[in-house]
Each structure stands twice: as C-alpha cells, then as structure tokens.
Motif scaffolding. Sequence first.
Motif, PDB file in Angstrom:
ATOM      1  N   ILE A   3       0.842  -1.198   0.000  1.00 17.67           N
ATOM      2  CA  ILE A   3       0.000   0.000   0.000  1.00 17.67           C
ATOM      3  C   ILE A   3       0.881   1.253   0.000  1.00 17.67           C
ATOM      4  O   ILE A   3       0.581   2.227  -0.694  1.00 17.67           O
ATOM      5  N   VAL A   4       1.971   1.221   0.744  1.00 18.97           N
ATOM      6  CA  VAL A   4       2.874   2.376   0.811  1.00 18.97           C
ATOM      7  C   VAL A   4       3.522   2.614  -0.541  1.00 18.97           C
ATOM      8  O   VAL A   4       3.587   3.750  -1.027  1.00 18.97           O
ATOM      9  N   VAL A   5       4.004   1.562  -1.176  1.00 17.93           N
ATOM     10  CA  VAL A   5       4.640   1.688  -2.495  1.00 17.93           C
ATOM     11  C   VAL A   5       3.615   2.183  -3.516  1.00 17.93           C
ATOM     12  O   VAL A   5       3.909   3.066  -4.338  1.00 17.93           O
ATOM     13  N   PHE A  12       3.732  10.289  -6.933  1.00 16.11           N
ATOM     14  CA  PHE A  12       4.732  10.695  -7.918  1.00 16.11           C
ATOM     15  C   PHE A  12       4.085  10.976  -9.272  1.00 16.11           C
ATOM     16  O   PHE A  12       4.354  11.996  -9.903  1.00 16.11           O
ATOM     17  N   VAL A  13       3.220  10.082  -9.702  1.00 15.43           N
ATOM     18  CA  VAL A  13       2.523  10.278 -10.985  1.00 15.43           C
ATOM     19  C   VAL A  13       1.632  11.516 -10.921  1.00 15.43           C
ATOM     20  O   VAL A  13       1.585  12.302 -11.874  1.00 15.43           O
TER      21      VAL A  13
END
Length: 89
Positions: A3-5, A12-13
Amino acid sequence: MEIVVGALTAAFVAALVIGMVVRAVRAPRGQRARAAFGPIMGAGETYQELHTGQRGLQDSVIEAIAEQEQRPARTDADDGDGNGTGPRG
C-alpha cells in the motif's frame, strides 16, 4: 508495504501530471505541448545518452551549428579558387 509503495507511486505520478498541466497553462499559445512534455523528453534523451553512450539530438544539433558558424559560408558564385568567378564550364 504494498500500500505504501502504491501510494508513493500514485503521488509521484500525480505530481508529474500536475506539473505538466501547470507548465502547459503558463506556456504561450502554440508552445503548450512542448512546454508540458519538454522535461519528460529531456529526461528520456538523457537516459538514452547514458544507456547507449552516444550524444543526444540536442548536443548533435548544437555541435553542427557551431561547426557551421566557424566555416565561411560558400555561395554559388564561389568555386573555391578565391576570386569569386563562379563555376567554370
């Protein structure tokens, strides 16, 4: 952990998209696409330069222009003998 990734990737996107939209809105009319996608294209060119070990398009164009500015321009009236009489024939 997944979930963090996922959240970091989405953030970022989202930052990239927001930055592209802001650059496109602030750019003068007729150059919006170039302004919006310019940084991404520059990053891709840099990646390609590092990956292949060759110069990028921008560096090649700059070098070609510098070479043209150093050489004197030839005209049709110049046949290379220095007197400007043109081609012999």
